[in-house]
Design a protein around this motif. Structure first.
Motif, PDB file in Angstrom:
ATOM      1  N   ARG A  15      87.980 -63.719  49.181  1.00 36.74           N
ATOM      2  CA  ARG A  15      88.286 -64.750  50.323  1.00 36.74           C
ATOM      3  C   ARG A  15      89.704 -64.564  50.616  1.00 36.74           C
ATOM      4  O   ARG A  15      90.175 -64.680  51.856  1.00 36.74           O
ATOM      5  N   GLY A  16      90.441 -64.687  49.620  1.00 38.62           N
ATOM      6  CA  GLY A  16      91.755 -64.343  49.859  1.00 38.62           C
ATOM      7  C   GLY A  16      92.038 -63.277  50.576  1.00 38.62           C
ATOM      8  O   GLY A  16      93.074 -63.233  51.420  1.00 38.62           O
ATOM      9  N   SER A  17      91.631 -62.144  50.112  1.00 36.58           N
ATOM     10  CA  SER A  17      92.003 -61.024  50.731  1.00 36.58           C
ATOM     11  C   SER A  17      91.601 -61.057  52.251  1.00 36.58           C
ATOM     12  O   SER A  17      92.239 -60.234  53.152  1.00 36.58           O
ATOM     13  N   TYR A  18      90.264 -61.397  52.490  1.00 37.31           N
ATOM     14  CA  TYR A  18      89.830 -61.368  53.782  1.00 37.31           C
ATOM     15  C   TYR A  18      90.703 -62.194  54.736  1.00 37.31           C
ATOM     16  O   TYR A  18      91.061 -61.714  55.718  1.00 37.31           O
ATOM     17  N   LEU A  19      91.156 -63.370  54.352  1.00 39.70           N
ATOM     18  CA  LEU A  19      91.966 -64.393  55.059  1.00 39.70           C
ATOM     19  C   LEU A  19      93.436 -63.454  55.389  1.00 39.70           C
ATOM     20  O   LEU A  19      94.084 -63.456  56.514  1.00 39.70           O
ATOM     21  N   ARG A  20      93.950 -62.804  54.286  1.00 42.02           N
ATOM     22  CA  ARG A  20      95.159 -61.961  54.403  1.00 42.02           C
ATOM     23  C   ARG A  20      95.091 -61.017  55.394  1.00 42.02           C
ATOM     24  O   ARG A  20      96.062 -60.614  56.374  1.00 42.02           O
ATOM     25  N   LEU A  21      94.010 -60.223  55.302  1.00 37.52           N
ATOM     26  CA  LEU A  21      93.800 -58.955  56.231  1.00 37.52           C
ATOM     27  C   LEU A  21      93.460 -59.403  57.455  1.00 37.52           C
ATOM     28  O   LEU A  21      93.949 -58.856  58.686  1.00 37.52           O
ATOM     29  N   ARG A  22      92.728 -60.489  57.606  1.00 37.99           N
ATOM     30  CA  ARG A  22      92.283 -60.980  58.976  1.00 37.99           C
ATOM     31  C   ARG A  22      93.527 -61.326  59.592  1.00 37.99           C
ATOM     32  O   ARG A  22      93.589 -61.113  60.838  1.00 37.99           O
ATOM     33  N   ALA A  23      94.616 -61.898  59.072  1.00 38.54           N
ATOM     34  CA  ALA A  23      95.781 -62.348  59.837  1.00 38.54           C
ATOM     35  C   ALA A  23      96.649 -61.295  60.061  1.00 38.54           C
ATOM     36  O   ALA A  23      97.250 -61.026  61.134  1.00 38.54           O
ATOM     37  N   GLN A  24      96.691 -60.217  59.201  1.00 41.50           N
ATOM     38  CA  GLN A  24      97.415 -59.106  59.339  1.00 41.50           C
ATOM     39  C   GLN A  24      96.893 -58.282  60.727  1.00 41.50           C
ATOM     40  O   GLN A  24      97.965 -57.808  61.208  1.00 41.50           O
ATOM     41  N   TYR A  25      95.560 -58.192  60.773  1.00 39.87           N
ATOM     42  CA  TYR A  25      95.137 -57.137  61.804  1.00 39.87           C
ATOM     43  C   TYR A  25      94.650 -57.733  63.095  1.00 39.87           C
ATOM     44  O   TYR A  25      94.112 -57.258  63.679  1.00 39.87           O
TER      45      TYR A  25
END
Length: 208
Positions: A170-180
């Motif tokens: 979940r943490g990596s999903y939220l981080r990558l979602r915001a990044q891209y």
């Protein structure tokens, strides 16, 4: 072929160019005289012009558009080709897949050396032209041997673990979602949708 034209489907086994190693290409559209009599100078090649160069080279090899996939991170036109006049994606790589209808496995050529999608497409076209020169000079067997090296290997379905951190999905999903996210300066719609698919696959696995 079941290879997607969008987002980019990079062929298995082909090495990627790191973003900091990409260079600016010099594929240009030749100058010409306009309708008003004025000379129009050279300019950067466009997406549609680069695609047409690829299609022309493959047509000379007997490849029909129905047997051709141009895969990039550019959104598609209604006719299925990458659309011009959109922001350059973070990953400008291109992969061109084709088959010759004679039972040979699909072949591919992928280039991400340059920082523009159009230039990478033009580089594919230039490489195909150079390889066809082998045949023009009597080296048909050499050309066939060379193209055998471009056989498209099966591209196995990507696991959500290839995109998200298995230790913190979940943490990596939220981080990558915001990044891209496409609305951000670092946005990339292709990568954004890849992250979304990975998260959906993760949720589906958890629901089982």
């Amino acid at each position: 072929m079941s290879i997607p034209a969008f987002p980019l489907s990079w062929p298995t086994g082909w090495r990627r160019t790191q973003s900091y190693n990409r260079t600016t290409a010099r594929f240009r559209k030749a100058g010409k005289q306009g309708g008003d009599g004025r000379w129009q100078p050279q300019r950067d090649i466009t997406i549609s012009e680069a695609i047409e160069r690829v299609r022309d080279e493959l047509r000379r090899m007997g490849i029909h558009d129905d047997d051709l996939v141009v895969s990039t991170n550019l959104e598609l036109r209604l006719d299925g080709w990458p659309r011009s006049n959109q922001r350059e994606p973070t990953d400008p790589g291109v992969a061109v897949y084709w088959s010759d209808r004679h039972g040979a496995p699909p072949r591919c050529m992928a280039i991400d050396r340059y920082d523009r999608v159009a230039d990478n497409l033009a580089a594919v076209a230039a490489t195909l032209d150079a390889m066809r020169a082998i045949e023009r000079h009597g080296g048909a067997e050499i050309l066939e041997r060379a193209f055998n090296g471009f056989a498209a290997l099966p591209n196995h379905a990507e696991s959500w673990r290839d995109v998200l951190d298995p230790a913190d999905p979940r943490g990596s999903y939220l981080r990558l979602r915001a990044q891209y996210h496409p609305d951000r300066p670092t946005g990339d719609r292709g990568e954004f949708e890849r992250v979304q698919r990975a998260w959906q696959a993760y949720e589906a696995e958890q629901a089982q």
